[in-house]
Design a protein around this motif. Structure first.
Motif: not given
Length: 60
Positions: A5, A8, A13-15
């Motif tokens: 990741v 984020y 809730r996206s990234g």
């Protein structure tokens, strides 16, 4: 495929993910497995993808 990741946003809730091959991939909330409530920067994940992009993200 596996990755990390890189960015984020807990509100949307996206990234972004960085794959082990060095490819940066954007993901949306719809790609997160139901059990995922939060991701942290640097967290390792399993990425499902097709030619359109990320289709699923799972913890391992």
């Amino acid at each position: 495929m596996q990755g990390t990741v890189a960015n984020y946003d807990p509100v949307s809730r996206s990234g972004d993910l960085l794959t082990d091959d060095g490819l940066r991939m954007r993901f949306g909330a719809d790609t997160l497995a139901e059990h995922i409530r939060h991701l942290r920067l640097g967290q390792r994940v399993h990425i499902d993808a097709d030619h359109h992009g990320v289709t699923g993200i799972r913890l391992w």
